[in-house]
Design an enzyme around this catalytic site. Structure first.
Site, PDB file in Angstrom:
ATOM      1  N   ASP A   1      24.755  27.342   6.960  1.00 24.47           N
ATOM      2  CA  ASP A   1      24.108  26.462   5.989  1.00 24.47           C
ATOM      3  C   ASP A   1      24.725  25.064   6.028  1.00 24.47           C
ATOM      4  O   ASP A   1      25.929  24.907   5.856  1.00 24.47           O
ATOM      5  CB  ASP A   1      24.244  27.058   4.588  1.00 24.47           C
ATOM      6  CG  ASP A   1      23.204  26.535   3.617  1.00 24.47           C
ATOM      7  OD1 ASP A   1      22.980  25.314   3.608  1.00 24.47           O
ATOM      8  OD2 ASP A   1      22.612  27.347   2.881  1.00 24.47           O
TER       9      ASP A   1
ATOM     10  N   HIS B   1      20.044  26.665   6.114  1.00 22.81           N
ATOM     11  CA  HIS B   1      19.545  26.957   4.774  1.00 22.81           C
ATOM     12  C   HIS B   1      18.082  27.409   4.783  1.00 22.81           C
ATOM     13  O   HIS B   1      17.197  26.697   5.284  1.00 22.81           O
ATOM     14  CB  HIS B   1      19.701  25.718   3.900  1.00 22.81           C
ATOM     15  CG  HIS B   1      19.510  25.965   2.444  1.00 22.81           C
ATOM     16  ND1 HIS B   1      20.286  26.852   1.733  1.00 22.81           N
ATOM     17  CD2 HIS B   1      18.631  25.442   1.543  1.00 22.81           C
ATOM     18  CE1 HIS B   1      19.910  26.854   0.469  1.00 22.81           C
ATOM     19  NE2 HIS B   1      18.899  26.021   0.328  1.00 22.81           N
TER      20      HIS B   1
ATOM     21  N   SER C   1      16.867  29.107  -2.859  1.00 23.79           N
ATOM     22  CA  SER C   1      17.767  27.992  -3.125  1.00 23.79           C
ATOM     23  C   SER C   1      17.979  27.868  -4.639  1.00 23.79           C
ATOM     24  O   SER C   1      18.307  28.865  -5.287  1.00 23.79           O
ATOM     25  CB  SER C   1      17.227  26.708  -2.503  1.00 23.79           C
ATOM     26  OG  SER C   1      18.237  25.725  -2.433  1.00 23.79           O
TER      27      SER C   1
END
Length: 306
Positions: free
Chosen positions: A233, A289, A115
């Site tokens: 996501d 995600h 991330s």
């Protein structure tokens, strides 16, 4: 027939070669390249359900590898808090110093960011070429930033509620930029000039205000720059940022791929040249995600680390 003295001389002459051959035969294989990991928002270096599990997966497939999972702070709680509230440029400087002092990294290392850790490690690659980063793997990183409010399930949800309100109030004010991590890669496509002039982190590493040739040279020195995109996501907005794409300037509905952005066409970071040379790798996986299966990780990520 050769005399005993001649045979003795021949044996003496061959002795060094025999010893060298035996030594080479018993040499250990070269150690695997070390790996540096940087976690994402609301996470820590050593959470057994996230980075701790990733570390074990890598060690399982690459015996003997040295894995450094970065801890930003003196405690795990401080590490988590700093992922929200510690100036990103300060974090990058600290990490560069940590890597420079680690004797196990001096011959080079691979890096894997999760991330926001993806763009943070790219900043390390661009700003701190020593020790050298070989491969950079960005797992769900937002390289063109985000223009959506973060969703944090569980214990961090109240923090994200605060972040939403703060970003809405003024993402580009000096105090917010200095103290809120997510504001530092907040990219407003409707107010590009404001973003370009006031973003203290993302606008800098993406060469929005001018060309720093060392940034370009250092990024292009990577062997591979791998970007992993999560097709379902629900946290990153827009998800195209995980492949360096973003909204077309002036609106927040239509997205364009990296190859259509000015960053690419002007080649401000060398990405176009890297793409043409096969240095950019675009991977996609189903799931939300950072939702990776072990099988997918072993098949698609481990080859860049071994």
């Amino acid at each position: 027939m050769a005399s005993p003295s001649c045979l003795w001389l021949l044996a003496v002459a061959l002795l060094p070669w025999t010893c060298a051959a035996r030594a080479l035969h018993h040499l250990d294989p070269p150690a695997p390249l070390p790996l540096v990991i940087w976690h994402g928002m609301g996470d820590s270096c050593c959470n057994p359900l996230s980075m701790g599990a990733i570390k074990k997966m890598v060690e399982k497939k690459i015996p003997g590898i040295y894995v450094l999972s970065l801890e930003i702070g003196k405690t795990l709680m401080e590490d988590v808090e700093n992922s929200f509230f510690l100036n990103v440029n300060s974090q990058v400087t600290t990490v560069c110093q940590t890597l420079a002092k680690d004797p196990k990294l001096q011959q080079g290392y691979n890096a894997m960011g999760f991330s926001q850790g993806g763009q943070f490690l790219r900043a390390v690659a661009q700003r701190c070429p020593s020790p050298p980063m070989i491969n950079l793997i960005s797992v769900g990183g937002q390289h063109q930033g985000v223009f959506g409010l973060p969703r944090c399930p569980g214990e961090s949800s109240h923090i994200c509620d605060f972040i939403r309100k703060t970003l809405n109030a003024g993402a580009y004010s000096k105090v917010v930029q200095e103290r809120l991590v997510q504001a530092e890669y907040w990219h407003d496509p409707i107010k590009e000039d404001v973003y370009r002039n006031h973003s203290i982190f993302l606008a800098d590493i993406n060469q929005e205000r001018g060309i720093n040739e060392s940034y370009k040279k250092n990024l292009m020195a990577l062997k591979k720059f791998v970007m992993v995109k999560f097709l379902n996501d629900s946290i990153v907005d827009p998800v195209d940022s995980e492949w360096f794409g973003f909204y077309r300037s002036g609106q927040a509905k239509e997205t364009i791929p990296l190859q259509e952005t000015s960053l690419y066409t002007q080649d401000r970071l060398g990405l176009k040249e890297m793409d043409n040379a096969g240095q950019l790798v675009f991977l996609a996986t189903e799931g939300d995600h950072l939702q990776l299966s072990e099988e997918w990780f072993y098949a698609h990520i481990i080859p860049f680390l071994g």
